[in-house]
Design a protein around this motif. Structure first.
Motif, short mmCIF file in Angstrom:
data_model
loop_
_atom_site.label_atom_id
_atom_site.label_comp_id
_atom_site.label_asym_id
_atom_site.label_seq_id
_atom_site.Cartn_x
_atom_site.Cartn_y
_atom_site.Cartn_z
N ASP A 375 -14.12 -47.44 -10.20
CA ASP A 375 -15.79 -47.81 -11.25
C ASP A 375 -15.84 -47.99 -12.11
N ILE A 380 -13.95 -53.14 -12.35
CA ILE A 380 -15.28 -54.44 -12.36
C ILE A 380 -14.58 -55.55 -12.22
N PHE A 399 -25.90 -53.47 -8.60
CA PHE A 399 -25.50 -52.04 -8.73
C PHE A 399 -25.39 -50.91 -8.91
N SER A 416 -22.87 -50.68 -15.90
CA SER A 416 -22.59 -51.58 -15.51
C SER A 416 -23.15 -52.76 -15.85
N ASP A 420 -21.70 -56.57 -16.71
CA ASP A 420 -22.03 -58.22 -16.18
C ASP A 420 -22.76 -59.04 -17.49
#
Lengths: 456, 456, 456
Positions: A375, A380, A399, A416, A420
């Motif tokens: 994580d 990622i 997520f 996250s 992204d």
């Protein structure tokens, strides 16, 4: 501490402005957390957090393992027996050893939490440890106050199949967030483990079902799954040493042997692999999303396990195999309408080799986002690349924070969203997506995708 | 759709101009395609493409698997029985579900094909599906017209050892492109598979050789390889469950058992592994380049296989091992003059661990570029880094499109040239190569290297 | 050749200036080299280097394997029998084939060495080969002159447990650099290998200990370790086919069988795995740092091994497993105070999956930096990301050059400093570290961390 606006966005001056626009559009969307380990009892009790160590250190094996590797023994952090440690001393140990966390997402999350919840933007150190301690203790936030402030729309807990789920029912009356239990039957599916028979006995009692034979055991599991659904559950979560799902000819016989304690480790594993097929069948029938995260060697250091118990930082990943292991399960249920199977891993090699190809064919299979040891930003990023280039964005789980640390939930979701946004901005700047598509995709990842995958 | 000039080139403003210069220098060089699956009969028939679905969807498992994962059943796309689906409906399904392809190279290729072949630059959607369908159907391109326009200098097909290769001989008279068959003997080397004896019978007939004994079987294979060479073949292609090559003491006895159908799966695998050594020996003797791509679990979903047949999107990668598996083969033939062995994989972990170290010592071993599940920008980047930093650029195979979709060939080669230009530009900007060397290297990758590796 | 100041620093204009500042701060710090293969006898003899081929080509399997893959037979490079090759011809082969090295770190190191030691900045080619040869031969540097000029503070060699270490004692009197032996007992721990009994005999003689029984063998090993420590050793280095450490019930019996040559390969492996536990115990007791680098298939090409001997470029990596393999060892010694275990690998998949999680809990475990097939910029970058995001920077070994090429030591350390500076600059520019922290971290990686890990 540099709590700068652009943190984690790509440094490239051509990409950052695009990433920033994308991120701003989703930054404040509600949080959906379909899998995690927050204690519902704690939310119900709603005691104010007055102990910074109990809040940020002792229960979080992410933090304690890094301090332990750096030479701090777990007892000094309160692990195992929280009352045994001096809270202020433990806090000082964290602050003095702040450099141990450099480069890790743990540092990033803590930094964000300190700033966003407590307004603390100084870098922790031996010099300011006591001051930070007092400021956090003095703020005395309540769990439900935090929950509201975080904008969490949906929060799943992880629960024992025999649990009554009373806290969930009670919370449904008093908090805005939908707090859902998750059916986690691991211990009931491993008949060679000590204490299995007693557990199954309790399961039978909870289901008011005779579990002296295999059919009754299945019925009890089905009954408890119905009970969980009736109390808001959306998924059943499974974590075993491997992902294998294979039928046995004689589950009844193995079940009988297990009840008398006369079952070998091999037979126990065979029974468990058989039960994974049954769990998939039940998920296909009752609609609970099946989540799978195999491949952890638990309690690697026996000395620490004996002294401090499980979940104390020495669960270590191993290789995982999905393609062959799940073939019998997917042959049966892979195209069942409504069956959802989310595959998580701590072995990053399976993303492009197995998970993405499976999720890129089977309508039931979703690629679970990286969690636990993966994580972090670079893992990622590799996940984003490996999985989406093979299976597209629509096969991702959205997520998952998987955390027991309530305060870290918004920090993890924010990380996250930033990552992204950064990845999608790169696709825009290399002309692989138009910006309107990137924005739509990012919004889907944050909102629509978890709703769809977890049937919210 | 943004068909911008700089697509796929690095976004970094310091690197992009260098990448652009490099790319421009090779952008229009002729295409060399040493391995693929275009149907030579289709080229010979030269029927105009009037059905967009038959051209872009039904036969391309890259496209159908993504739509299937998104919930579109394969029958609606014509898979299995093309006549059974409504072509226009299938086309609409692609356009309506265009978002499913975001982030994948499939989208990038289709976009490029639509733009470059049909002048279509709108993003497909439910709204314009019918219009796009009509424009493509109306253009009615012929296969050989496309072949010429694409600038394909060399195109290899994939063929059965018993094939007559008449289309290849005929095409040699009428097209400029050199169209070469490829010897693909997999089915003849797996004696425990149903139908093996009949296949070998046909092979013996084609070779006019008595295959009732092992030596005759070897002679028939050697004879057909000569026949393929005489008809322009440059390589022999092999894909089995693993890469192992190991001698058995008694091939004659296993061969006899196989002919009577009395061979176990284990014995069949042992015979096949023995035959991989024989294939290497034959390649060393007759000069056909040996290409290897093991590690695929074929037809993972039995229900789809039964209904739609093979190559319908559910071949799933598994782990692969080369170091130990190929040791006996390389001990015998690794330094044979003129022996070429190209190693492909869908398990990306072997690039730096096994393929690059092998290709960095054995003069016979070349690292096959990423294909199938790894033919996307991020996997290609990791391949470039992992392999060239260990073995240099001269050990790469050059680009391989491996496609059955004729229209995608130029798009795939263009993607490769852009990505190679981008990687080399990075090396220039970090002062690891001078720009003249980068240009020479890129030209070699596009032109000289495939000619050398595949002996054109 | 572009020996530009910014080489290997990130191209991104936002990041490069930060990377440059960081790099400048550590560029000239003394070199610490805790593991390598420089010959102490060569340093003692201090003969001037008059033969460029003997200096840069023949003994360096990094260089010879790349030329071999490119078609140059090893005998022409002097491998196996240096006197058998014409030195000037071999040098010409390197220069003519300079393009084979493009993209590899070998090229980068040689370029740096030519420039920094000999002032050569032209790109090698057929045209200037003789001129370069003459300039290097004419400069005739002495090894100790180079050692001084390189600023090497600590240099470990690799030595046989029965060695007298006289050169080390002599060198201690005459060079400023601390030159330490390393205890490398591999051959003594593999009783099924030919010649083991004789080796153990010699060990007993060196230790003046009766090795006719297992306890004596242990005592001899312990004695030689003490001897190494007394002569400056800081570590014991281990490389076997796997990392497994497992007790056997009957080491005495296996030892007896081994002495009579009556031991199977399986029993030999079992004994060796048992001895890994003993080695860890001894390291825990005597303080020698234990370094481990398993997973190499040695002498992959028998023909080359027979003709040219070991270490000639065909040791090929295989998969490695640490989590299960080391569990018994870490259960016993993982939290022993003062026990240090440095894990190296040539299988990059274990960095995030196994090494970082182990190093992120056990205070004894350190993540060894990438070496051998992974000592290149992209593998180092993936290591930096994978390991530090899980375990932080404090769990890294610091840079290890692992080289037998004296001249490449500063080039290799310089590459590492540049890459570390680049990675840390990225963290600064994405606001994950402040620049003062990045600078402190980089200095630690270069200076403090190897001192701490190797107890200097």
């Amino acid at each position: 501490m540099a709590m700068r606006e652009d943190r984690l966005l790509p440094a490239d001056p051509a990409v950052r402005p695009v990433a920033r626009r994308l991120y701003e559009a989703v930054r404040n969307l509600p949080i959906i957390s379909p899998h995690g380990h927050v204690d519902p009892g704690m939310l119900l009790a709603d005691e104010p957090f007055t102990d910074p160590t109990a809040l940020f250190i002792t229960p979080d094996h992410y933090v304690t393992r890094l301090l332990h590797a750096g030479g701090v023994t777990l007892d000094r952090l309160g692990v195992g027996s929280p009352a045994g440690a001096n809270s202020r001393d433990a806090w000082r140990l964290l602050c003095e050893n702040w450099a141990l966390l450099r480069g890790t997402p743990v540092r990033y999350w803590l930094e964000t939490e300190f700033a966003d919840i407590y307004g603390i933007t100084e870098r922790p150190s031996a010099a300011n440890a006591d001051d930070l301690y007092d400021r956090i203790a003095g703020a005395a936030k309540r769990p439900r106050e935090l929950l509201d402030g975080f904008g969490i729309e949906f929060l799943a807990t992880t629960d024992d199949p025999a649990d009554d789920l009373a806290p969930h029912r009670e919370l449904a009356r008093i908090v805005k967030t939908r707090i859902a239990p998750t059916f986690r039957p691991d211990a009931y599916l491993e008949p060679a483990r000590p204490g299995w028979a007693e557990k199954v006995e309790r399961l039978g009692a909870a289901a008011d079902t005779d579990v002296s034979h295999y059919q009754g055991y299945l019925a009890a599991l089905e009954s408890r799954r119905r009970y969980f659904r009736a109390n808001g559950a959306v998924s059943a979560d499974h974590s075993h040493a491997d992902a294998r799902a294979e039928p046995v000819d004689n589950p009844d016989r193995l079940y009988k042997k297990a009840l008398t304690g006369d079952i070998s480790a091999e037979e126990g594993a065979a029974f468990r692999r058989h039960m994974m097929l049954e769990m998939a069948r039940m998920s296909s029938e009752d609609g609970l999303v099946m989540t799978l995260h195999p491949g952890i060697f638990r309690n690697h250091h026996p000395g620490s396990f004996e002294r401090y118990g499980p979940d104390t930082g020495h669960d270590i990943p191993t290789t995982v195999e999905f393609t062959r292991a799940l073939q019998p399960l997917l042959a049966r249920h892979g195209t069942d309408p409504g069956f959802h199977l989310v595959l998580f891993t701590v072995d990053a090699t399976v993303y492009s080799r197995e998970i993405a190809p499976l999720a890129g064919f089977y309508p039931s299979v979703y690629a679970g986002v990286p969690w636990w040891f993966l994580d972090n930003p670079s893992a990622i990023r590799r996940f984003q690349e490996s999985v989406t280039e093979i299976a597209g964005f629509s096969r991702l789980s959205g997520f998952i924070d998987d955390t027991r640390a309530l305060c870290s939930i918004p920090a993890r979701h924010d990380m996250s969203r930033r990552l992204d946004a950064g990845y999608l901005a790169d696709l825009v700047c290399t002309h692989r997506l138009d910006e309107d598509e990137a924005l739509e995709t990012l919004t889907a990842l944050v909102s629509d995708q978890p709703r769809k995958v977890f049937k919210l």
